[in-house]
Design a protein around this motif. Structure first.
Motif, PDB file in Angstrom:
ATOM      1  N   UNK A 181      -7.091   2.025  -2.061  1.00 41.40           N
ATOM      2  CA  UNK A 181      -7.854   2.155  -3.303  1.00 41.40           C
ATOM      3  C   UNK A 181      -8.689   0.889  -3.495  1.00 41.40           C
ATOM      4  N   UNK A 182      -9.772   0.955  -4.250  1.00 35.55           N
ATOM      5  CA  UNK A 182     -10.626  -0.227  -4.440  1.00 35.55           C
ATOM      6  C   UNK A 182      -9.893  -1.435  -5.018  1.00 35.55           C
ATOM      7  N   UNK A 183      -8.948  -1.210  -5.931  1.00 36.45           N
ATOM      8  CA  UNK A 183      -8.221  -2.355  -6.492  1.00 36.45           C
ATOM      9  C   UNK A 183      -7.274  -2.977  -5.468  1.00 36.45           C
ATOM     10  N   UNK A 223       0.869  -1.172   0.000  1.00 35.17           N
ATOM     11  CA  UNK A 223       0.000   0.000   0.000  1.00 35.17           C
ATOM     12  C   UNK A 223       0.903   1.218   0.000  1.00 35.17           C
ATOM     13  N   UNK A 224       0.754   2.068  -1.019  1.00 37.12           N
ATOM     14  CA  UNK A 224       1.609   3.247  -1.155  1.00 37.12           C
ATOM     15  C   UNK A 224       0.785   4.517  -0.971  1.00 37.12           C
ATOM     16  N   UNK A 225       1.091   5.542  -1.729  1.00 36.33           N
ATOM     17  CA  UNK A 225       0.499   6.866  -1.574  1.00 36.33           C
ATOM     18  C   UNK A 225      -1.001   6.932  -1.770  1.00 36.33           C
ATOM     19  N   UNK A 259      -4.640  -0.025   9.452  1.00 35.60           N
ATOM     20  CA  UNK A 259      -4.879  -1.405   9.887  1.00 35.60           C
ATOM     21  C   UNK A 259      -6.314  -1.560  10.381  1.00 35.60           C
ATOM     22  N   UNK A 260      -6.803  -0.620  11.182  1.00 37.02           N
ATOM     23  CA  UNK A 260      -8.174  -0.690  11.687  1.00 37.02           C
ATOM     24  C   UNK A 260      -9.187  -0.594  10.549  1.00 37.02           C
ATOM     25  N   UNK A 261      -8.955   0.330   9.610  1.00 38.54           N
ATOM     26  CA  UNK A 261      -9.862   0.490   8.474  1.00 38.54           C
ATOM     27  C   UNK A 261      -9.873  -0.757   7.600  1.00 38.54           C
ATOM     28  N   UNK A 262      -8.695  -1.308   7.363  1.00 40.28           N
ATOM     29  CA  UNK A 262      -8.565  -2.505   6.538  1.00 40.28           C
ATOM     30  C   UNK A 262      -9.299  -3.685   7.173  1.00 40.28           C
ATOM     31  N   UNK A 263      -9.103  -3.896   8.460  1.00 40.61           N
ATOM     32  CA  UNK A 263      -9.752  -5.015   9.149  1.00 40.61           C
ATOM     33  C   UNK A 263     -11.261  -4.840   9.212  1.00 40.61           C
TER      34      UNK A 263
END
Length: 151
Positions: A31-33, A25-27, A64-68
């Motif tokens: 992103x949806x993809x 995950x970069x800048x 991390x929280x958003x991803x989970x």
């Protein structure tokens, strides 16, 4: 998001030790993809490492929280730029036509016929190599005086 016990978390950290990051995950952030790729990786492997570039610690914690929360996954560990995430593999819904099974007898008969054909080919190959050898030939004697130098 599933809560993990300390023992489960310890086991998952040990299993993740040898893994390489599968997503970076970069800048652009989540992103949806990137989310779709993480979803595919979690479905395939259950336990993955994600590398995060160019963010501060607080941003990585929030990521991390958003991803989970987005993927219904559990955070396992966050060390430096590496996030470790786990989610149990989900059952895929398949169409009813794809779930119908063929008769077992047909599959067994087909594999048995293939096995018999392979055995016949192996027997024919062995017989053809044996017929090419000369039958009365014995190996050359070993010992002194058999060399071409005549010592």
């Amino acid at each position: 998001m599933t809560e993990l016990t300390p023992a489960q978390r310890r086991d998952l950290r040990a299993r993740a030790h040898h893994l390489n990051p599968v997503v970076t995950i970069a800048g652009n952030g989540l992103a949806p993809n990137v989310v779709a790729e993480i979803e595919r990786s979690l479905q395939a492997h259950e336990l993955i490492k994600i590398k995060v570039q160019g963010t501060e610690r607080e941003q990585r914690d929030a990521l991390m929280e958003e991803l989970c929360a987005t993927l219904d996954a559990s955070p396992v560990q966050h060390i430096g730029n590496i996030l470790i995430v786990w989610r149990a593999r989900r059952e895929e819904d398949k169409p009813a036509a794809a779930q119908e099974k063929k008769p077992v007898r047909a599959a067994t008969a087909k594999s048995a016929a293939a096995f018999a054909a392979a055995a016949r080919r192996a027997a024919l190959a062995k017989a053809s190599t044996e017929s090419r050898r000369s039958p009365a030939r014995s190996p050359a004697p070993r010992g002194r005086g058999t060399g071409s130098r005549g010592r």
